[in-house]
Design an enzyme around this catalytic site. Structure first.
Site, short mmCIF file in Angstrom:
data_model
loop_
_atom_site.label_atom_id
_atom_site.label_comp_id
_atom_site.label_asym_id
_atom_site.label_seq_id
_atom_site.Cartn_x
_atom_site.Cartn_y
_atom_site.Cartn_z
N ASP A 1 0.88 -1.17 0.00
CA ASP A 1 0.00 0.00 0.00
C ASP A 1 0.92 1.22 0.00
O ASP A 1 2.11 1.11 0.30
CB ASP A 1 -0.87 -0.04 1.26
CG ASP A 1 -1.69 1.21 1.45
OD1 ASP A 1 -2.40 1.61 0.51
OD2 ASP A 1 -1.63 1.79 2.55
N CYS B 1 -11.86 -1.83 -8.58
CA CYS B 1 -10.45 -1.63 -8.27
C CYS B 1 -10.21 -0.96 -6.92
O CYS B 1 -9.08 -0.95 -6.43
CB CYS B 1 -9.73 -0.88 -9.39
SG CYS B 1 -10.38 0.75 -9.81
N ARG B 2 -11.23 -0.43 -6.29
CA ARG B 2 -11.04 0.23 -4.99
C ARG B 2 -10.97 -0.81 -3.88
O ARG B 2 -11.89 -1.58 -3.67
CB ARG B 2 -12.17 1.22 -4.73
CG ARG B 2 -12.01 1.98 -3.43
CD ARG B 2 -13.07 3.06 -3.28
NE ARG B 2 -13.05 3.61 -1.94
CZ ARG B 2 -12.14 4.47 -1.49
NH1 ARG B 2 -11.19 4.88 -2.29
NH2 ARG B 2 -12.18 4.92 -0.26
N ASP C 1 -0.10 5.17 1.00
CA ASP C 1 -0.31 6.12 2.10
C ASP C 1 -0.46 5.39 3.43
O ASP C 1 -1.31 4.52 3.60
CB ASP C 1 -1.56 6.97 1.83
CG ASP C 1 -1.43 7.79 0.55
OD1 ASP C 1 -0.29 8.08 0.14
OD2 ASP C 1 -2.47 8.14 -0.04
N ARG D 1 -12.46 12.53 -6.24
CA ARG D 1 -13.09 13.59 -5.44
C ARG D 1 -12.71 14.98 -5.95
O ARG D 1 -13.17 15.98 -5.42
CB ARG D 1 -12.66 13.46 -3.98
CG ARG D 1 -13.10 12.18 -3.30
CD ARG D 1 -12.41 12.04 -1.93
NE ARG D 1 -12.49 10.72 -1.41
CZ ARG D 1 -13.38 10.27 -0.54
NH1 ARG D 1 -14.32 11.08 -0.10
NH2 ARG D 1 -13.35 9.04 -0.11
N HIS E 1 -10.97 6.14 -8.39
CA HIS E 1 -12.41 6.37 -8.18
C HIS E 1 -12.74 6.81 -6.76
O HIS E 1 -12.10 6.40 -5.80
CB HIS E 1 -13.18 5.08 -8.51
CG HIS E 1 -12.89 4.58 -9.89
ND1 HIS E 1 -12.14 3.44 -10.12
CD2 HIS E 1 -13.22 5.08 -11.10
CE1 HIS E 1 -12.05 3.25 -11.43
NE2 HIS E 1 -12.68 4.24 -12.05
N ARG F 1 -8.77 -2.96 4.91
CA ARG F 1 -9.19 -3.02 3.50
C ARG F 1 -8.02 -3.33 2.57
O ARG F 1 -8.19 -4.00 1.56
CB ARG F 1 -9.91 -1.75 3.07
CG ARG F 1 -9.04 -0.56 2.88
CD ARG F 1 -9.81 0.61 2.29
NE ARG F 1 -8.93 1.76 2.31
CZ ARG F 1 -9.25 2.94 2.77
NH1 ARG F 1 -10.46 3.16 3.23
NH2 ARG F 1 -8.39 3.91 2.76
N GLN G 1 -6.55 5.93 -4.61
CA GLN G 1 -6.27 7.36 -4.75
C GLN G 1 -7.58 8.08 -5.07
O GLN G 1 -7.74 8.70 -6.12
CB GLN G 1 -5.19 7.59 -5.81
CG GLN G 1 -3.81 7.12 -5.41
CD GLN G 1 -3.29 7.86 -4.18
OE1 GLN G 1 -3.43 9.07 -4.05
NE2 GLN G 1 -2.68 7.11 -3.27
N SER G 2 -8.52 7.99 -4.12
CA SER G 2 -9.84 8.58 -4.35
C SER G 2 -9.80 10.10 -4.41
O SER G 2 -10.78 10.72 -4.83
CB SER G 2 -10.83 8.11 -3.30
OG SER G 2 -10.51 8.65 -2.03
N CYS H 1 -6.31 3.03 -7.85
CA CYS H 1 -7.72 3.23 -8.13
C CYS H 1 -8.00 4.72 -8.06
O CYS H 1 -7.78 5.33 -7.01
CB CYS H 1 -8.58 2.48 -7.12
SG CYS H 1 -10.33 2.93 -7.24
#
Length: 185
Positions: free
Chosen positions: A7, A99-100, A9, A57, A91, A129, A52-53, A89
């Site tokens: 992962d 993909c999230r 972050d 956003r 989204h 997650r 990377q939502s 991702c």
């Protein structure tokens, strides 16, 4: 192929409730770059799977994300390490994509790209997650107590973590564990 999926972050770099939105905000966690270099020097190929939502956003754009990753690659090269590929991702959570994370889509993309079954491939993250996504395709889950994982320090893992999740102080402790285990095998 010896592959590790990380992962981003909270695992490699500092996390923020306000999102990491720029190159200036992207700061490696202590020892994280050295951990990746240590894995590389032991023959491990390192890839990243990251939600990377902030893109979905509208908090930052792909150019800003690319600048963050360029900084990460440059700092890693200085430390003697390398990340081979970054899967992300873009989204927002309400877009219901595959993909999230915790959905397995990013991991499926990694398996397809490398032409391998991900069964037993170590995956490292700071949240359930992250690990659920990897475990759903057979990855071996490893939690780091950095980023959001810090809240779990000194506590038993909640039931939502995949069975067999191993816990490490940070990415460097994980790298030490994996290199040690690999040298004994």
């Amino acid at each position: 192929m010896k592959l590790v999926i990380l992962d981003r972050d909270g695992t490699i770099n500092e996390d923020s409730l306000e999102y990491i939105k720029s190159e200036a905000e992207w700061k490696p966690l202590p020892g994280a770059l050295e951990a990746i270099a240590r894995l590389n020097h032991a023959g491990w190929h390192v890839v990243v799977a990251s939600n990377q939502s902030g893109l979905g956003r509208g908090l930052f754009d792909v150019a800003a994300l690319n600048a963050m990753h360029a900084k990460m690659h440059k700092l890693l090269a200085t430390a003697g390490g390398r990340i081979e590929a970054i899967f992300y991702c873009p989204h927002a959570p309400d877009q219901a994509c595959r993909c999230r994370k915790p959905q397995p889509g990013l991991f499926e993309q990694i398996g397809e790209r490398y032409g391998i079954d991900l069964k037993g491939v170590p995956t490292v993250g700071d949240t359930a997650r992250d690990l659920i996504a990897g475990a759903s395709v057979g990855c071996e889950p490893h939690l780091v107590l950095t980023g959001k994982g810090e809240a779990l320090r000194g506590q038993p893992l909640p039931d939502n973590f995949p069975p067999g999740t191993r816990v490490h102080e940070n990415l460097l402790a994980f790298a030490d564990h994996l290199v040690r285990r690999d040298s004994v095998a």
